[in-house]
Design an enzyme around this catalytic site. Structure first.
Site, PDB file in Angstrom:
ATOM      1  CG  HIS A 484      -2.161  -1.168   1.322  1.00  0.00           C
ATOM      2  ND1 HIS A 484      -2.886  -1.310   2.166  1.00  0.00           N
ATOM      3  CD2 HIS A 484      -1.993  -2.364   0.818  1.00  0.00           C
ATOM      4  CE1 HIS A 484      -3.603  -2.452   2.045  1.00  0.00           C
ATOM      5  NE2 HIS A 484      -2.892  -3.230   1.052  1.00  0.00           N
ATOM      6  NE  ARG A 545      -6.917  -2.478   0.667  1.00  0.00           N
ATOM      7  CZ  ARG A 545      -6.172  -3.550   0.000  1.00  0.00           C
ATOM      8  NH1 ARG A 545      -6.015  -3.309  -1.106  1.00  0.00           N
ATOM      9  NH2 ARG A 545      -5.594  -4.486   0.602  1.00  0.00           N
ATOM     10  N   GLY A 564      -8.804  -2.768  -4.544  1.00  0.00           N
ATOM     11  CA  GLY A 564      -9.390  -3.200  -3.127  1.00  0.00           C
ATOM     12  C   GLY A 564      -8.884  -3.947  -2.604  1.00  0.00           C
ATOM     13  CD  GLU A 570     -12.641   1.987  -5.210  1.00  0.00           C
ATOM     14  OE1 GLU A 570     -13.474   1.134  -4.536  1.00  0.00           O
ATOM     15  OE2 GLU A 570     -12.949   3.080  -5.024  1.00  0.00           O
TER      16      GLU A 570
END
Length: 696
Positions: A484, A545, A564, A570
Site C-alpha cells: 500500500h 486504499r 480493493g 475500482e
C-alpha cells in the site's frame, strides 16, 4: 487530545499485561475504589467526561458530557475490533440508525459488530466513526454539563478532541513484530505466530495480512492465531502491530505458504469440444463447449500455433468462461488454435479439436498489433515517453532508470536514484513523470521509497545521464510499509503534479485529511502547495486504499485506478476534495450500503479482485485502458460522459500480469509486465516484457 495516556483496557488482556500498561499509563487524578474498569474520555474543550445520560443501562440511551465522577457510565473500553464499550463491556457506543451524514446521533446499544459501532482513535485526539468518517462531536461546541454528543464533519476543533488526564499525543509506532512463523498448515487452515512488538505506550492490536489483504485483527496480547486458507493457493503471510492511537508498525518479514489440497485428485478434465473461431480484421474470437471434471474445471489454456497465448480462469464456485479474444495479430494470416482444460491440481485434459482462422486484410479493431520492444530482468514500474518518442522506465528493485529506443531496442542505464529502499513488498523505485517544459528544463520527477518514508523528488536528465547533484526533495514524510505505497505520478493539464499514495496498511490514514497517505496529492512543480487545493495542504482527494493509476481525459478530468482489499477493485473519477470511502467501504459496498451514499463518492466501475488487481491506466482519444495483474488482462473502456458503460477484455493471460500502461506518441500504448519477483525487493530476479500496442 487523544493521548499516550490512553488507559484503554483490551478485553482479554492477562492481569500481568494490564498491570504493565497501567503502570505506564495511570491517570493522575484519583479514581474511587468502586469505579468501573475502563477509561474516561475527557473533552478537550469542556474538561468534562463522555457520559451515558442519567447512568441508565438501557439500549438507545443518549450520550452527553458531564463532570467526571468515576462511575461506570463514564468508563469506556476500546476493544480489538474497534468498539467503545461501557458498563463492563455490556453495551456499545452506536451511531443512531447507522447514519453516515452529519449531524448524526449517538447512543448506547447492544453490541452488534456493525460498522456503525466501530471507532478509530486518532493521534490528534479525534474519535472517528469507521462507517461514516465523521467525528465524535460535542454539539454546538457547548461545554456545559449535559451538552449532547453526536457526529459531525471532522474539523479539528477542540469540541471534537478527547483525552485522558495523562496528557500527551502518541505519535510513535510500535516496533516490527519478530520471527513470524506458521504451524498446523492443512488444506483449509493455518496457525500463524510471531514475537511481540514493543511500544512506548502499548500494542493494542496485531493486523495479519496475506499479500496485502487483511485476514484478521487480534488484540495486542495475542501472539498467534488460526484462520482459513485456500487449498493450493500460494500466500505470503505477514503481520503489523498497531497501538491505540492508530500508529502502525512496519510489517514483519513474509512467510510463504502453499496449503495442500484436501484430497488428492489425479483425474484430468475431459477435453473441451466444438472449438470454433472467427476473425474480424486482425482479431480472432474463439469459443468452445465446456469440459467436465470430477472436482471442477479451474482454467482453460489457449494455444496458437502450438504456443500458449492466453488463459481464462475460474474460482472454486464459478467455472471459467468458454471464450477468448486474441488481438493484435498479423493481417491475412492463418492461425491454428486448440484449447486444454485444467483443474485445481493442475491435471491437464487432452487437446480440443483444432480451429484454423485467417485474419482480415487490415485492422478493423480497437487493438491492432503488439510488438515486443524490450525485456528486463527487473520490474519496469514507472514509464514516460520523451519528446523524441523514446521512453524512460524505472526498475523498481534495481533502483535505476533505463532509456529505451523502441525502434532499435537499444537500452542505456541513465543512472541510479539515490536513497531508494525496498520494502520486501510493493515499495521501491516507482512513478516517473515529466512536465510539458521538459525539453527546456530537463527535470525528471520520481516517486520512491526511502528507508523511512515515501517521497517525491526531481533530478535533471542531462546528456542521457541523471545529474544526481541536482536532486531536489519536493515532498517527503509519506508513510511507507510493505504494501500500500501507491506510487504513480502524472502531470495534469493545469501544470500541477498529481501523485497517488497508499494508506501504508492503515485505513485510518485514508480518512485523515492532514495525512499524506491514502490520497491523491497535488503539488506545484517546485514542491509547494497550490493555493487552490481544497484543504490548504497537498491533499486533493482522500479515502483511498492503494491507488496506482492516474490519467487525464480530453476534458481535463482525472481518472484513478485503485486496489480493493478482497472484494472489488475500482476506477474512480476524481473530484477536488472528494472522499472515496476507504476504509468504511470498498468498491460499491460496505456492511450496509454503497460508497455512493452521502459523503462518499462511488467508483465509476468495479472489478472482482480475481479479474482485476489493476495498477496503471492510460487514456487515448477518451478511451480508458486499464492494466491488471491478478486479472492478467487489459481492459478497454470508452468514456461516455462521466461513466464507463462497457469493458472489453484484451490479452487475457497472453502476457501474464500487466503493471503499467502509458500513451505512446504515435497514438498507441506502452505496456509492461510484472510476472516474477513482484512481491519482494530483490533486484534482477524477473523476466519482464515491454510492449508496444498499436490501436485502431
Amino acid at each position: 487530545m487523544l493521548v499516550s495516556g490512553y488507559r484503554l483496557r483490551l478485553r482479554r488482556l492477562v492481569p500481568a499485561a494490564v498491570m504493565a500498561v497501567l503502570a505506564v499509563l495511570s491517570v493522575t487524578s484519583a479514581v474511587p475504589a468502586s469505579a468501573a474498569a475502563g477509561t474516561t474520555l475527557v473533552g478537550v474543550a469542556s474538561a468534562r467526561c463522555l457520559d451515558v445520560v442519567g447512568n441508565v443501562r438501557e439500549p438507545k440511551t443518549a450520550v452527553n458530557i458531564y463532570d467526571c465522577n468515576g462511575q461506570g457510565n463514564q468508563a469506556w473500553t476500546f476493544t480489538s475490533t474497534g468498539e467503545l464499550r461501557v458498563y463492563d463491556d455490556a453495551l456499545c457506543l452506536d451511531v443512531v440508525g447507522q447514519d453516515t451524514t452529519a449531524p448524526a446521533g449517538v447512543q448506547i446499544y447492544t453490541c452488534t459488530g456493525g460498522a456503525n459501532q466501530r471507532w478509530t482513535l486518532k493521534s490528534d485526539g479525534s474519535i472517528v466513526g469507521v462507517q461514516s468518517g465523521l467525528c465524535l462531536d460535542v454539539t454546538g461546541q457547548n461545554t456545559a454539563n449535559s451538552s449532547p454528543v453526536g457526529m459531525w464533519t471532522c474539523n479539528g476543533q477542540d469540541n471534537q478532541k478527547w483525552r485522558t488526564s495523562a496528557g500527551n499525543v502518541d505519535t510513535q509506532p510500535p516496533t516490527v513484530p519478530g520471527s513470524p512463523r506458521v504451524s498446523d498448515l492443512v488444506c483449509d487452515s493455518v496457525t500463524f505466530a510471531w514475537n511481540a512488538s514493543t511500544d512506548n505506550v502499548g500494542v493494542a492490536f496485531y493486523d495479519v495480512y496475506h499479500d496485502g489483504q487483511l485476514v484478521k485483527t487480534v488484540s495486542g496480547t495475542t501472539l498467534s492465531t488460526s484462520f482459513p486458507v485456500v487449498a493450493g493457493a500460494a500466500w505470503g503471510l505477514f503481520v503489523n502491530a498497531r497501538d491505540a492511537a492508530g500508529n502502525v508498525s512496519q510489517a514483519s518479514t513474509t512467510v510463504p505458504i502453499t496449503p495442500p489440497h484436501c484430497q488428492a485428485d489425479t483425474q484430468p478434465p475431459t477435453a473441451p469440444t466444438r472449438l470454433v473461431g472467427s476473425a474480424s480484421g486482425t482479431t480472432v474470437t474463439l469459443s468452445w463447449t465446456a469440459a467436465t471434471d470430477n472436482v471442477g474445471v479451474r482454467a482453460y489454456d489457449i494455444y496458437r500455433n502450438d504456443t500458449k497465448v492466453g488463459t481464462v480462469t475460474g474460482t472454486p464456485s464459478v467455472p471459467p468462461a468458454t471464450s477468448f479474444i486474441d488481438s493484435g495479430l498479423a493481417a491475412n494470416t492463418a492461425y491454428r488454435y486448440f484449447v486444454v482444460a485444467r483443474d485445481a491440481q493442475v491435471n491437464v485434459s487432452a487437446r480440443s479439436g483444432t480451429a484454423t482462422v485467417t485474419t482480415g486484410a487490415s485492422c478493423a479493431n480497437p487493438v491492432c498489433a503488439v510488438t515486443q520492444v524490450g525485456t528486463d530482468t527487473d520490474l519496469p514500474w514507472g514509464l514516460v515517453t520523451l519528446p523524441d518518442g523514446s521512453i524512460l522506465y524505472s526498475r523498481r528493485d534495481a533502483d535505476d532508470i533505463v532509456h529505451l529506443n523502441p525502434t532499435t531496442g537499444t537500452k542505456t542505464v541513465v543512472g541510479t536514484v539515490p536513497n531508494v529502499s525496498g520494502t520486501d513488498g510493493e515499495g521501491g523505485l516507482m512513478g516517473l513523470a515529466i512536465a510539458s517544459t521538459f525539453a527546456s528544463d530537463h527535470w525528471l520527477y520520481i516517486m520512491h521509497t526511502s528507508a523511512n518514508d515515501n517521497r517525491i523528488v526531481r533530478i535533471k536528465l542531462e546528456n542521457d545521464r541523471l545529474d544526481t547533484a541536482t536532486q531536489q526533495i519536493l515532498l517527503s514524510g509519506i508513510l511507507r510499509n510493505k504494501y500500500h505505497d501507491g506510487g504513480r505520478l502524472r502531470f495534469g493539464p493545469d501544470g500541477k503534479l498529481y501523485a497517488s499514495t497508499g494508506d501504508a496498511q492503515n485505513g485510518d490514514n485514508a480518512q485523515n485529511k492532514t495525512s499524506l497517505n491514502g490520497k491523491v496529492l497535488r503539488l506545484n512543480p517546485d514542491g509547494s502547495v497550490p493555493s487552490d487545493n481544497p484543504f490548504g495542504n497537498y491533499v486533493w482527494s482522500y479515502g483511498h486504499r492503494n491507488p496506482q493509476g492516474l490519467a487525464f481525459d480530453s476534458h481535463g478530468r482525472l481518472w484513478q485506478q485503485e486496489f480493493g482489499d478482497g472484494r472489488m477493485d475500482e476506477t474512480n473519477l476524481i473530484t477536488k476534495g472528494g472522499n472515496y470511502g476507504w476504509p468504511a467501504c470498498e468498491g460499491t459496498a460496505n456492511g450496509t450500503g454503497s460508497c455512493g451514499t452521502t459523503g462518499f463518492l462511488a467508483p465509476k466501475r468495479t472489478y472482482p479482485t480475481a479479474d482485476g488487481s489493476c495498477s496503471g491506466i492510460a487514456i487515448v482519444r477518451d478511451v480508458l485502458y486499464v492494466a491488471c495483474q491478478r486479472g492478467t488482462r487489459l481492459y478497454r473502456q470508452v468514456i461516455s460522459g462521466d461513466s464507463l458503460p462497457t469493458a472489453e477484455v484484451y490479452f487475457n493471460g497472453t502476457y501474464g500480469r500487466l503493471r503499467t500502461v502509458e500513451p505512446a506518441l504515435d497514438g498507441g500504448l506502452w505496456l509492461t509486465t510484472s510476472n516474477v519477483g513482484d512481491k519482494d525487493s530483490t533486484p534482477n530476479n524477473s523476466n519482464e516484457k515491454i510492449l508496444h500496442v498499436a490501436l485502431g
